[in-house]
Write a protein that holds these residues in place. Sequence first.
Motif, PDB file in Angstrom:
ATOM      1  N   UNK A   9       3.817  12.210  14.831  1.00 17.07           N
ATOM      2  CA  UNK A   9       3.898  12.002  13.386  1.00 17.07           C
ATOM      3  C   UNK A   9       5.122  12.710  12.827  1.00 17.07           C
ATOM      4  N   UNK A  10       5.433  12.436  11.557  1.00 20.36           N
ATOM      5  CA  UNK A  10       6.539  13.114  10.891  1.00 20.36           C
ATOM      6  C   UNK A  10       7.852  12.883  11.604  1.00 20.36           C
ATOM      7  N   UNK A  67       5.085  13.924  21.076  1.00 17.11           N
ATOM      8  CA  UNK A  67       5.732  14.574  19.957  1.00 17.11           C
ATOM      9  C   UNK A  67       4.708  15.331  19.129  1.00 17.11           C
ATOM     10  N   UNK A  68       5.166  16.036  18.086  1.00 13.75           N
ATOM     11  CA  UNK A  68       4.229  16.796  17.236  1.00 13.75           C
ATOM     12  C   UNK A  68       3.297  15.850  16.494  1.00 13.75           C
ATOM     13  N   UNK A  69       2.042  16.276  16.318  1.00 12.23           N
ATOM     14  CA  UNK A  69       1.043  15.420  15.677  1.00 12.23           C
ATOM     15  C   UNK A  69       0.298  16.190  14.603  1.00 12.23           C
ATOM     16  N   UNK A  70      -0.043  15.462  13.550  1.00 13.80           N
ATOM     17  CA  UNK A  70      -0.755  16.056  12.414  1.00 13.80           C
ATOM     18  C   UNK A  70      -2.223  15.654  12.459  1.00 13.80           C
ATOM     19  N   UNK A 264       5.682  21.954  14.237  1.00 17.52           N
ATOM     20  CA  UNK A 264       4.967  21.002  13.392  1.00 17.52           C
ATOM     21  C   UNK A 264       5.697  19.688  13.202  1.00 17.52           C
ATOM     22  N   UNK A 265       5.120  18.847  12.339  1.00 22.57           N
ATOM     23  CA  UNK A 265       5.644  17.494  12.120  1.00 22.57           C
ATOM     24  C   UNK A 265       6.736  17.446  11.058  1.00 22.57           C
ATOM     25  N   UNK A 270      11.121  14.213   7.537  1.00 19.80           N
ATOM     26  CA  UNK A 270      10.864  13.033   8.377  1.00 19.80           C
ATOM     27  C   UNK A 270      11.645  11.834   7.852  1.00 19.80           C
ATOM     28  N   UNK A 271      12.205  11.071   8.788  1.00 21.03           N
ATOM     29  CA  UNK A 271      12.935   9.862   8.429  1.00 21.03           C
ATOM     30  C   UNK A 271      14.372  10.094   8.033  1.00 21.03           C
ATOM     31  N   UNK A 272      14.819  11.330   8.047  1.00 21.52           N
ATOM     32  CA  UNK A 272      16.191  11.642   7.605  1.00 21.52           C
ATOM     33  C   UNK A 272      17.148  11.848   8.784  1.00 21.52           C
ATOM     34  N   UNK A 273      16.642  11.813  10.013  1.00 20.16           N
ATOM     35  CA  UNK A 273      17.471  11.932  11.212  1.00 20.16           C
ATOM     36  C   UNK A 273      18.246  13.243  11.249  1.00 20.16           C
ATOM     37  N   UNK A 274      17.585  14.343  10.811  1.00 14.33           N
ATOM     38  CA  UNK A 274      18.262  15.639  10.838  1.00 14.33           C
ATOM     39  C   UNK A 274      17.473  16.685  11.638  1.00 14.33           C
ATOM     40  N   UNK A 275      16.359  16.268  12.258  1.00 12.33           N
ATOM     41  CA  UNK A 275      15.508  17.220  12.971  1.00 12.33           C
ATOM     42  C   UNK A 275      16.149  17.677  14.274  1.00 12.33           C
ATOM     43  N   UNK A 276      15.772  18.864  14.705  1.00 10.22           N
ATOM     44  CA  UNK A 276      16.273  19.462  15.940  1.00 10.22           C
ATOM     45  C   UNK A 276      15.384  19.028  17.108  1.00 10.22           C
ATOM     46  N   UNK A 277      15.912  18.296  18.083  1.00 13.97           N
ATOM     47  CA  UNK A 277      15.083  17.818  19.210  1.00 13.97           C
ATOM     48  C   UNK A 277      15.033  18.775  20.393  1.00 13.97           C
ATOM     49  N   UNK A 278      15.582  19.995  20.263  1.00 19.55           N
ATOM     50  CA  UNK A 278      15.738  20.881  21.421  1.00 19.55           C
ATOM     51  C   UNK A 278      14.404  21.240  22.065  1.00 19.55           C
TER      52      UNK A 278
END
Length: 483
Positions: A9-10, A67-70, A264-265, A270-278
């Motif tokens: 999610x997220x 992936x992270x889930x809520x 967390x999610x 979310x949806x902004x393509x700026x999250x850290x995938x490390x």
Amino acid sequence: MKIAVAKGDGIGPEIMDAVLSIFDAAKVPLEYDFVDMGKWVFDKGYNNGMTDEAKNTIETTGILFKGPMETPKGKGVKSINVTARKTWNTYANKRVFQTLHGVDTVFSKAGIPIDLTIVRENIEDTYGGIEHMLTHDVALSRRFITRPGSMQVIRYAFEMAKKKQARRITCGHKANIMKITDGLFLECFYEVAKEYPELKADDVIVDDLCMKLVTRPDTFDVVVLTNLQGDIVSDLCAGLVGGLGFAPSANIGDHICIFEAVHGTAPDIAGRNIANPTALLLSGLSMLQHLGLLESAGMIENALLYTLEQGVHTGDFGDKSIPSANTTEFANAIINNFGKKPSLSPKPELEDVPSTCTVFNLDKNPMLESIEEGNETIAGVDMFIESNLQPNEIAEKCLRHAGVKFKLVNISNRGTQVWPTGSKFTNLVNQYNARFESIDNYPLNQQDVIGLYVSLSGDFKISSLELLHQWGEKKGYSLAQGQ
């Protein structure tokens, strides 16, 4: 090799897509079977957060990459993350925390390298989620620590420590207070330690452990803990290396394993393509190593470390004078650095170890049971009663019901003795524990206990009871504070 993948999610779908793009570019020989899990599955009426098809796929492949889930709040449903771990008995949660050059922390600036592995028991403890209101003022949570469950996770920790040539393995615990539950876990630790004489094994009380971890984390190597304590300590360790965005997680079981990021999610981004995938990428690399895909894991990890060393970063960390990359750009930078190695702490690129996921077709639930030592007897019973009377009034009534087989030994309130001795300064709640023991070690049975229960129920509401077991001379119950 086929594995099950749940995007989450997220920010889950974004970071999962980024990680899989890195795997695909590296030609990792995996086939993905995408499964439906998470909040939106809860919202469709699945109380365990996964469809039947998802459950069957995971049990067939034996590997879940998620992936992270809520978990929806206020709907009376259990966490999907905890449900997955417990359903498939992934009893060991392994989290590796290492200094990452390019991720500045207090310790990296001080030149103190961190290489910690936390192994957390993943099934038992308060995460059983068995709770009751005993009175309108008193809530009870049952904490289960079992010998077979403890042996599973501790033996895994020792075997893993041996393979990584660890210099030290430590048991974190609170056995000085929780002498029965944490005492059992610590007992199992030293029992297993005898099988690994080449490893330095010691133990530290968990609060002292936390202090030492934030002052000298480099003195620890592998630490194994019970579930709740392990949850807290592993998040503390994440803070030592830059936060949960750099904390991989592997949930290891005999039949099924789950690899996930523990953060967390982050619905706000979310949806902004700026999250850290490390964190998810590091979890994925742990999965590749588990599957024997060591060459791919080593090459990708070196590319990640080189990328971080070059100052490439997402918006949540790194040198703010360097423009941050979005999720896709960060993944592409890693792909473009395939074949490069960091100048500091490069990882060995080993040959693959041929491996396949063993599919288990179980026809019944495995039963974990150790050999019972000593003859089991019932030495008495704790009767948990609801009352707002004073201790002497409680005792006067209880003494009338003891009969010829039981003697009233003590009365406690919130674990502190209030009769036959106590203090008027001890605050009380409307929940007492009246402990009855056998007179002259007279052998008791459950019918005797039921008879006492029936008799006492004439004067009190009995919220709960616990038998006082004894094996030979070994008591299976604790004393009240002050007893």
